[in-house]
Motif scaffolding. Sequence first.
Motif, PDB file in Angstrom:
ATOM      1  N   ASN A  43      -1.130  -7.568   4.520  1.00 26.76           N
ATOM      2  CA  ASN A  43      -0.876  -6.183   4.138  1.00 26.76           C
ATOM      3  C   ASN A  43       0.083  -5.494   5.110  1.00 26.76           C
ATOM      4  O   ASN A  43       0.850  -4.615   4.727  1.00 26.76           O
ATOM      5  CB  ASN A  43      -2.197  -5.418   4.081  1.00 26.76           C
ATOM      6  CG  ASN A  43      -2.208  -4.393   2.984  1.00 26.76           C
ATOM      7  OD1 ASN A  43      -1.398  -4.440   2.063  1.00 26.76           O
ATOM      8  ND2 ASN A  43      -3.125  -3.454   3.088  1.00 26.76           N
ATOM      9  N   LYS A  44      -0.015  -5.862   6.373  1.00 24.03           N
ATOM     10  CA  LYS A  44       0.900  -5.476   7.451  1.00 24.03           C
ATOM     11  C   LYS A  44       0.853  -4.003   7.857  1.00 24.03           C
ATOM     12  O   LYS A  44       1.487  -3.612   8.834  1.00 24.03           O
ATOM     13  CB  LYS A  44       2.349  -5.854   7.104  1.00 24.03           C
ATOM     14  CG  LYS A  44       2.563  -7.351   6.881  1.00 24.03           C
ATOM     15  CD  LYS A  44       4.012  -7.687   6.667  1.00 24.03           C
ATOM     16  CE  LYS A  44       4.217  -9.149   6.301  1.00 24.03           C
ATOM     17  NZ  LYS A  44       3.728 -10.093   7.299  1.00 24.03           N
ATOM     18  N   ASP A  45       0.095  -3.164   7.146  1.00 24.04           N
ATOM     19  CA  ASP A  45       0.050  -1.744   7.494  1.00 24.04           C
ATOM     20  C   ASP A  45      -1.341  -1.279   7.905  1.00 24.04           C
ATOM     21  O   ASP A  45      -1.628  -0.084   7.932  1.00 24.04           O
ATOM     22  CB  ASP A  45       0.576  -0.890   6.343  1.00 24.04           C
ATOM     23  CG  ASP A  45      -0.248  -1.036   5.065  1.00 24.04           C
ATOM     24  OD1 ASP A  45      -1.186  -1.859   5.044  1.00 24.04           O
ATOM     25  OD2 ASP A  45       0.057  -0.321   4.081  1.00 24.04           O
TER      26      ASP A  45
ATOM     27  N   SER B 106      -5.331 -10.288   1.655  1.00 20.42           N
ATOM     28  CA  SER B 106      -4.963  -9.082   2.405  1.00 20.42           C
ATOM     29  C   SER B 106      -6.084  -8.066   2.513  1.00 20.42           C
ATOM     30  O   SER B 106      -6.000  -7.129   3.312  1.00 20.42           O
ATOM     31  CB  SER B 106      -3.748  -8.417   1.745  1.00 20.42           C
ATOM     32  OG  SER B 106      -4.065  -7.983   0.435  1.00 20.42           O
TER      33      SER B 106
ATOM     34  N   SER C 277       1.928  -5.900  16.080  1.00 22.63           N
ATOM     35  CA  SER C 277       2.196  -5.398  14.744  1.00 22.63           C
ATOM     36  C   SER C 277       2.833  -6.507  13.910  1.00 22.63           C
ATOM     37  O   SER C 277       3.655  -7.276  14.411  1.00 22.63           O
ATOM     38  CB  SER C 277       3.139  -4.188  14.810  1.00 22.63           C
ATOM     39  OG  SER C 277       3.648  -3.878  13.523  1.00 22.63           O
ATOM     40  N   GLU C 278       2.450  -6.563  12.656  1.00 27.29           N
ATOM     41  CA  GLU C 278       3.081  -7.493  11.721  1.00 27.29           C
ATOM     42  C   GLU C 278       4.259  -6.845  10.997  1.00 27.29           C
ATOM     43  O   GLU C 278       4.896  -7.475  10.156  1.00 27.29           O
ATOM     44  CB  GLU C 278       2.049  -7.981  10.705  1.00 27.29           C
ATOM     45  CG  GLU C 278       0.944  -8.841  11.282  1.00 27.29           C
ATOM     46  CD  GLU C 278       1.414 -10.239  11.645  1.00 27.29           C
ATOM     47  OE1 GLU C 278       2.415 -10.694  11.059  1.00 27.29           O
ATOM     48  OE2 GLU C 278       0.785 -10.880  12.507  1.00 27.29           O
ATOM     49  N   ASP C 279       4.532  -5.570  11.334  1.00 27.63           N
ATOM     50  CA  ASP C 279       5.571  -4.814  10.649  1.00 27.63           C
ATOM     51  C   ASP C 279       6.692  -4.339  11.571  1.00 27.63           C
ATOM     52  O   ASP C 279       7.788  -4.018  11.113  1.00 27.63           O
ATOM     53  CB  ASP C 279       4.938  -3.600   9.946  1.00 27.63           C
ATOM     54  CG  ASP C 279       5.897  -2.878   9.034  1.00 27.63           C
ATOM     55  OD1 ASP C 279       6.512  -3.544   8.184  1.00 27.63           O
ATOM     56  OD2 ASP C 279       6.041  -1.647   9.167  1.00 27.63           O
TER      57      ASP C 279
ATOM     58  N   TRP D  92      -4.389  -7.406  13.586  1.00 29.44           N
ATOM     59  CA  TRP D  92      -3.489  -6.800  12.622  1.00 29.44           C
ATOM     60  C   TRP D  92      -3.523  -7.599  11.317  1.00 29.44           C
ATOM     61  O   TRP D  92      -3.588  -8.827  11.342  1.00 29.44           O
ATOM     62  CB  TRP D  92      -2.066  -6.782  13.173  1.00 29.44           C
ATOM     63  CG  TRP D  92      -1.224  -5.670  12.592  1.00 29.44           C
ATOM     64  CD1 TRP D  92      -0.702  -5.609  11.338  1.00 29.44           C
ATOM     65  CD2 TRP D  92      -0.834  -4.465  13.253  1.00 29.44           C
ATOM     66  NE1 TRP D  92      -0.008  -4.434  11.174  1.00 29.44           N
ATOM     67  CE2 TRP D  92      -0.071  -3.712  12.334  1.00 29.44           C
ATOM     68  CE3 TRP D  92      -1.047  -3.953  14.536  1.00 29.44           C
ATOM     69  CZ2 TRP D  92       0.485  -2.473  12.654  1.00 29.44           C
ATOM     70  CZ3 TRP D  92      -0.500  -2.713  14.855  1.00 29.44           C
ATOM     71  CH2 TRP D  92       0.252  -1.986  13.922  1.00 29.44           C
ATOM     72  N   ASN D  93      -3.494  -6.877  10.202  1.00 30.72           N
ATOM     73  CA  ASN D  93      -3.527  -7.516   8.895  1.00 30.72           C
ATOM     74  C   ASN D  93      -2.270  -8.357   8.693  1.00 30.72           C
ATOM     75  O   ASN D  93      -1.150  -7.845   8.676  1.00 30.72           O
ATOM     76  CB  ASN D  93      -3.633  -6.449   7.799  1.00 30.72           C
ATOM     77  CG  ASN D  93      -3.985  -7.029   6.444  1.00 30.72           C
ATOM     78  OD1 ASN D  93      -3.496  -8.084   6.056  1.00 30.72           O
ATOM     79  ND2 ASN D  93      -4.833  -6.318   5.711  1.00 30.72           N
ATOM     80  N   LEU D  94      -2.449  -9.657   8.516  1.00 30.00           N
ATOM     81  CA  LEU D  94      -1.320 -10.582   8.416  1.00 30.00           C
ATOM     82  C   LEU D  94      -0.528 -10.412   7.133  1.00 30.00           C
ATOM     83  O   LEU D  94       0.675 -10.687   7.097  1.00 30.00           O
ATOM     84  CB  LEU D  94      -1.829 -12.022   8.490  1.00 30.00           C
ATOM     85  CG  LEU D  94      -2.489 -12.460   9.792  1.00 30.00           C
ATOM     86  CD1 LEU D  94      -3.165 -13.809   9.616  1.00 30.00           C
ATOM     87  CD2 LEU D  94      -1.464 -12.536  10.901  1.00 30.00           C
TER      88      LEU D  94
END
Length: 232
Positions: free
Chosen positions: A125-127, A169, A78-80, A121-123
């Motif tokens: 947008n993170k979600d 994103s 996860s990026e978040d 995982w979106n680097l």
Amino acid sequence: SSTDARYSIADMVLFKTEFHGYSAEFSPFEPNLLAVATSQYFGIVGNGRQFVLDVREGEVNRVAAFDTQDGLYDCTWSEDNENVVVSASGDGTLKMWDIQSDDNPLRSFEEHTHEVYSVDWNLMNKDTFVTGSWDDSIKLWSPFDDQSIRTFTEHKYCVYSTVWSPQNSDVFASASGDYSLKIWAAGEPGSRLSINAHDYEILTCDWNKYDEFQVTTGSVDKTLKIWDIRNI
């Protein structure tokens, strides 16, 4: 397990397990944490195991290990949330793990009908994260919803790689056994660009972090190609 072995050899640090390694991803939060997706019997049959390892001072120690009923082909952090890892499984599911929780998996995403071979995982947008499967489809997901946001069905054969742009994103690339590289916008049902990139199956693709228009592909035809998508 008792068959795990750890070695420290000169400047190389090695972790050995009875399962075959398919994917290794360093944490975007902790420089010493490494997620490793593994499969028994080369991923053809058997179980899988998602490892999270702590690599420091010439040693590798196991932080967590999660067993699955089918082999694992890919994983992403996860990026978040620094504790969350998602695994891509041979049974068509995606498993979300929390390395600090005793209640795992946190979630199981169950829409793909064949092996999931890629997850990223979106680097920015993170979600959201994106997956590619041997059911020829790509799916866009939110980590908070059991159902996918969107399904992309242009590819005509297995999708081996799905990778978000590191600078945009909304944009990701995919590589497939149908010999094509495709560039997508997450909010659009069809690809923005489709390139008949190789003469045989394409197994991998990636973006140049420093050039938003440059993508590379690697194929069974034994070639590596670098594309400037502005010129296609």
